[in-house]
Design an enzyme around this catalytic site. Structure first.
Site, mmCIF file in Angstrom:
data_model
loop_
_atom_site.group_PDB
_atom_site.id
_atom_site.type_symbol
_atom_site.label_atom_id
_atom_site.label_comp_id
_atom_site.label_asym_id
_atom_site.label_seq_id
_atom_site.Cartn_x
_atom_site.Cartn_y
_atom_site.Cartn_z
ATOM 1 N N THR A 223 -14.593 2.981 -32.644
ATOM 2 C CA THR A 223 -13.907 2.390 -33.806
ATOM 3 C C THR A 223 -13.232 1.177 -33.799
ATOM 4 O OG1 THR A 223 -11.884 3.620 -33.793
ATOM 5 C CG2 THR A 223 -13.732 4.764 -34.927
ATOM 6 N N ASP B 281 -10.648 -6.543 -19.418
ATOM 7 C CA ASP B 281 -9.338 -5.410 -20.272
ATOM 8 C C ASP B 281 -8.090 -5.818 -19.332
ATOM 9 O OD1 ASP B 281 -9.664 -2.408 -21.548
ATOM 10 O OD2 ASP B 281 -7.872 -2.870 -20.109
ATOM 11 N N ASP C 288 -6.507 -2.495 -17.646
ATOM 12 C CA ASP C 288 -7.197 -2.161 -16.310
ATOM 13 C C ASP C 288 -6.848 -3.075 -15.354
ATOM 14 O OD1 ASP C 288 -8.375 0.116 -17.410
ATOM 15 O OD2 ASP C 288 -10.079 -0.623 -18.091
HETATM 16 O O1 PRP Z 1 -6.153 -6.105 -31.299
HETATM 17 P P1 PRP Z 1 -6.926 -5.137 -30.881
HETATM 18 O O2 PRP Z 1 -8.311 -5.058 -31.273
HETATM 19 O O3 PRP Z 1 -6.220 -4.025 -31.370
HETATM 20 O O4 PRP Z 1 -7.104 -4.925 -29.347
HETATM 21 C C1 PRP Z 1 -6.125 -5.220 -28.603
HETATM 22 C C2 PRP Z 1 -5.420 -3.860 -27.587
HETATM 23 O O5 PRP Z 1 -6.214 -3.617 -26.868
HETATM 24 C C3 PRP Z 1 -5.643 -3.384 -25.601
HETATM 25 O O6 PRP Z 1 -5.187 -2.229 -25.273
HETATM 26 P P2 PRP Z 1 -5.831 -1.042 -25.085
HETATM 27 O O7 PRP Z 1 -6.651 -0.234 -25.966
HETATM 28 O O8 PRP Z 1 -7.219 -1.453 -23.726
HETATM 29 O O9 PRP Z 1 -4.990 0.178 -24.132
HETATM 30 P P3 PRP Z 1 -4.357 -0.069 -22.693
HETATM 31 O O10 PRP Z 1 -3.298 -1.453 -22.900
HETATM 32 O O11 PRP Z 1 -4.056 1.031 -22.476
HETATM 33 O O12 PRP Z 1 -5.336 -0.740 -21.810
HETATM 34 C C4 PRP Z 1 -4.602 -4.581 -25.514
HETATM 35 O O13 PRP Z 1 -3.626 -4.495 -24.709
HETATM 36 C C5 PRP Z 1 -4.223 -4.261 -26.869
HETATM 37 O O14 PRP Z 1 -3.116 -3.560 -27.108
HETATM 38 O O1 URA Z 2 -10.589 -8.500 -24.566
HETATM 39 C C1 URA Z 2 -9.726 -7.617 -24.723
HETATM 40 C C2 URA Z 2 -9.801 -7.010 -26.040
HETATM 41 C C3 URA Z 2 -9.003 -6.035 -26.120
HETATM 42 N N1 URA Z 2 -8.209 -5.392 -24.796
HETATM 43 C C4 URA Z 2 -8.349 -5.918 -23.862
HETATM 44 O O2 URA Z 2 -7.590 -5.717 -23.011
HETATM 45 N N2 URA Z 2 -9.090 -7.164 -23.734
HETATM 46 MG MG MG Z 3 -6.926 -1.646 -21.911
#
Ligand code: PRP
Ligand code: URA
Ligand code: MG
Length: 209
Positions: A108, A200, A203
């Site tokens: 989503t 990511d 990661d």
């Molecule tokens: O602007 P958005 O579309 O909301 O996406 C950005 C988010 O996605 C990533 O986190 P993620 O969900 O990958 O979690 P993580 O930091 O645990 O990897 C990133 O660090 C942000 O928090």
């Molecule tokens: O490009 C992206 C988008 C969301 N979260 C990430 O870590 N990378």
């Molecule tokens: Mg992430």
């Protein structure tokens, strides 16, 4: 309307290029995130108030200026925001740190909250929210709204990469929140990843993929 500060200083551009390279390993990726965060913080703290104090140098009396006891907190969005904290604490070591756990549901793309621990006087502090990625902007938007619901009045958002649509979301929802970032990339792909981006960030910071 909130201002967007894109810090395209050569040191930042160079370190961001290292982050973009898929052959850059976690150690170098973490170092680049930390160093860029320090440089973004340098600009974001430009308006910190100073107070005058009289001291003696080895030569004479002098009026000097120290940062006045402004109460600051850094709130990092887990996980990837963790990578930015040390770089900020290098410059403002007395800041309190809060954590908001939010991950983006891969289907989503909506933010899901799973953790929150904030300084107990958070409403009386100026807050710097840190997350390296502003993709749809949904996660940062939710974190900022969460802090406002706690009564926080003064918020800045430090990120490394954004895209035009995440900038629009933050500007529309939070016109009082200035954004500091290293670059605004072209677009999101069909999975919501920033293009060309860095992949990511969580990661890559923690070696989980
Ligand atoms: O602007 P958005 O579309 O909301 O996406 C950005 C988010 O996605 C990533 O986190 P993620 O969900 O990958 O979690 P993580 O930091 O645990 O990897 C990133 O660090 C942000 O928090
Ligand atoms: O490009 C992206 C988008 C969301 N979260 C990430 O870590 N990378
Ligand atoms: Mg992430």
């Amino acid at each position: 309307m909130a201002q967007v500060h894109v810090m395209d200083h050569p040191l930042i551009v160079h370190k961001l290029s290292l982050m973009r390279d898929k052959y850059t390993g976690s150690k170098e990726f973490r170092e680049a995130v930390e160093e860029i965060s320090s440089l973004l913080c340098y600009e974001a703290t430009r308006d910190l108030p100073l107070k005058e104090v009289e001291i003696e140098t080895p030569i004479a009396h002098a009026k000097v200026r120290y940062i006045s006891g402004k109460k600051l907190a850094v709130v990092c969005i887990l996980r990837a925001g963790l990578g930015m904290v040390d770089g900020i604490l290098d410059l403002i070591p007395s800041a309190k740190i809060g954590h908001i756990g939010l991950y983006r549901d891969p289907d989503t793309l909506q933010p899901v909250e799973y953790y929150c621990k904030l300084p107990n006087d958070i409403e009386s502090r100026d807050v710097i929210v840190v997350d390296p990625m502003l993709a749809t902007g949904g996660t940062a938007n939710a974190a900022i709204q969460f802090l406002k619901n706690y009564g926080v009045k003064n918020i800045k958002l430090l990120s490394i990469l954004a895209v035009p649509e995440s900038i629009s979301v933050i500007q529309e929802q939070h016109p009082d929140v200035d954004i500091y970032c290293a670059a605004i990339d072209e677009k999101l792909n069909d999975k919501g990843y920033i293009v060309p981006g860095v992949g990511d960030a969580g990661d890559r910071l923690f070696g989980t993929k």
